[in-house]
Scaffold this motif. Structure first.
Motif, short mmCIF file in Angstrom:
data_model
loop_
_atom_site.label_atom_id
_atom_site.label_comp_id
_atom_site.label_asym_id
_atom_site.label_seq_id
_atom_site.Cartn_x
_atom_site.Cartn_y
_atom_site.Cartn_z
N GLN A 150 -7.55 -10.94 12.25
CA GLN A 150 -6.58 -10.75 11.09
C GLN A 150 -6.32 -12.43 10.69
N VAL A 151 -5.73 -12.27 9.40
CA VAL A 151 -5.24 -13.89 9.30
C VAL A 151 -3.76 -13.81 8.49
N GLN A 152 -3.06 -14.96 8.82
CA GLN A 152 -1.76 -14.81 8.59
C GLN A 152 -2.05 -15.72 7.10
N LEU A 153 -0.96 -14.99 6.17
CA LEU A 153 -0.98 -15.63 4.65
C LEU A 153 0.43 -16.01 4.47
N VAL A 154 0.54 -17.12 3.77
CA VAL A 154 1.94 -17.45 3.12
C VAL A 154 1.81 -18.19 1.77
N GLU A 155 2.47 -17.25 1.13
CA GLU A 155 2.39 -17.52 -0.50
C GLU A 155 3.76 -18.53 -0.64
N SER A 156 3.56 -19.44 -1.85
CA SER A 156 4.53 -20.16 -2.30
C SER A 156 4.43 -20.56 -3.68
N GLY A 157 5.37 -21.02 -4.47
CA GLY A 157 5.30 -21.23 -5.94
C GLY A 157 6.14 -20.42 -6.77
N TYR A 178 -14.43 -11.57 2.25
CA TYR A 178 -14.93 -10.79 1.06
C TYR A 178 -14.02 -11.08 -0.29
N ALA A 179 -12.93 -10.95 -0.14
CA ALA A 179 -12.09 -10.99 -1.31
C ALA A 179 -10.75 -11.24 -1.03
N MET A 180 -10.15 -12.11 -1.94
CA MET A 180 -8.78 -12.69 -1.92
C MET A 180 -8.19 -12.35 -3.30
N ASN A 181 -7.02 -11.49 -2.88
CA ASN A 181 -6.41 -10.73 -4.06
C ASN A 181 -4.84 -11.19 -4.23
N TRP A 182 -4.34 -11.09 -5.56
CA TRP A 182 -2.97 -11.24 -5.83
C TRP A 182 -2.59 -9.95 -6.32
N HIS A 183 -1.64 -9.22 -5.76
CA HIS A 183 -0.90 -7.94 -6.12
C HIS A 183 0.61 -8.49 -6.59
N ARG A 184 1.12 -7.55 -7.42
CA ARG A 184 2.56 -7.52 -7.58
C ARG A 184 3.11 -6.30 -7.58
N GLN A 185 4.50 -6.46 -7.48
CA GLN A 185 5.35 -5.22 -7.57
C GLN A 185 6.59 -5.43 -8.23
N ALA A 186 6.79 -4.67 -9.40
CA ALA A 186 8.07 -4.82 -9.97
C ALA A 186 9.14 -3.83 -9.42
N PRO A 187 10.21 -3.96 -9.50
CA PRO A 187 11.40 -2.91 -9.15
C PRO A 187 11.22 -1.69 -9.82
N ALA A 189 -6.02 -10.43 1.90
CA ALA A 189 -7.22 -10.68 2.10
C ALA A 189 -7.68 -9.61 2.64
N VAL A 190 -9.18 -9.26 2.25
CA VAL A 190 -9.55 -8.22 2.74
C VAL A 190 -10.98 -8.20 2.88
N SER A 191 -11.62 -7.58 3.90
CA SER A 191 -13.21 -7.51 4.31
C SER A 191 -13.95 -6.55 3.56
N LEU A 192 -15.18 -6.52 3.34
CA LEU A 192 -15.86 -5.39 2.94
C LEU A 192 -15.92 -4.19 3.70
N ASP A 193 -15.85 -4.12 5.13
CA ASP A 193 -15.84 -3.11 5.95
C ASP A 193 -14.52 -2.56 6.07
N GLY A 194 -13.49 -3.09 5.63
CA GLY A 194 -12.12 -2.60 5.79
C GLY A 194 -11.36 -3.20 7.17
N SER A 195 -12.10 -3.88 7.91
CA SER A 195 -11.63 -4.39 9.18
C SER A 195 -10.36 -5.37 9.11
N LEU A 196 -10.57 -6.26 7.73
CA LEU A 196 -9.53 -7.17 7.56
C LEU A 196 -8.80 -6.58 6.28
N ASN A 197 -7.42 -6.73 6.53
CA ASN A 197 -6.42 -6.35 5.35
C ASN A 197 -5.11 -6.82 5.57
N SER A 198 -5.05 -8.14 5.31
CA SER A 198 -3.96 -8.91 5.70
C SER A 198 -3.08 -9.23 4.47
N TRP A 199 -1.86 -9.09 4.55
CA TRP A 199 -0.82 -9.46 3.51
C TRP A 199 0.28 -10.54 3.78
N GLY A 200 0.64 -11.23 2.84
CA GLY A 200 1.76 -12.16 2.81
C GLY A 200 2.98 -11.62 2.66
#
Length: 117
Positions: A1-8, A32-41, A97-108
């Motif tokens: 896994q990887v730890q992710l820290v958002e700012s800004g 494999y891919a770095m993503n930005w997601h969002r969630q509104a109330p 952050a995600v891997s192609l095989d799904g073994s990595l799926n980390s969130w900030g």
């Protein structure tokens, strides 16, 4: 896994700009891919932008032409430049952050973006 820290995140007026950063605890060069997601109330989390290890990008329709995702592998950081912000962009923004095989799926932990006058 990887730890992710958002700012800004923060409060900005409509039409303004913000740049979000997501810094990883290790190299993102091979991720494999770095993503930005969002969630509104009251809404489901949605994928906003994605950048692959090869530099290919994807944007959801509502942000095309306004948001730009980029990555700096040397700094293990992914950015989301957000211009011409609208009130409907208000949400908590999450890095992923995600891997192609799904073994990595980390969130900030998320960063709040509020667009309001």
């Amino acid at each position: 896994q990887v730890q992710l820290v958002e700012s800004g995140g923060g409060l900005v007026q409509p039409g303004g700009s913000l740049r979000l950063s997501c810094t990883a605890s290790r190299s993102i060069f091979s991720i494999y891919a770095m993503n930005w997601h969002r969630q509104a109330p009251g809404k489901e989390r949605e994928l906003v932008a994605q950048i692959s290890s090869g530099g290919r990008t994807y944007y959801t329709d509502s942000v095309k032409g306004r948001f730009t995702i980029s990555r700096d592998n040397a700094k293990s950081t992914v950015y989301l430049q957000m211009n011409s912000l609208k009130p409907e962009d208000t949400a908590v923004y999450y890095c992923n952050a995600v891997s192609l095989d799904g073994s990595l799926n980390s969130w900030g932990q998320g960063t709040q973006v509020t667009v309001s006058s």
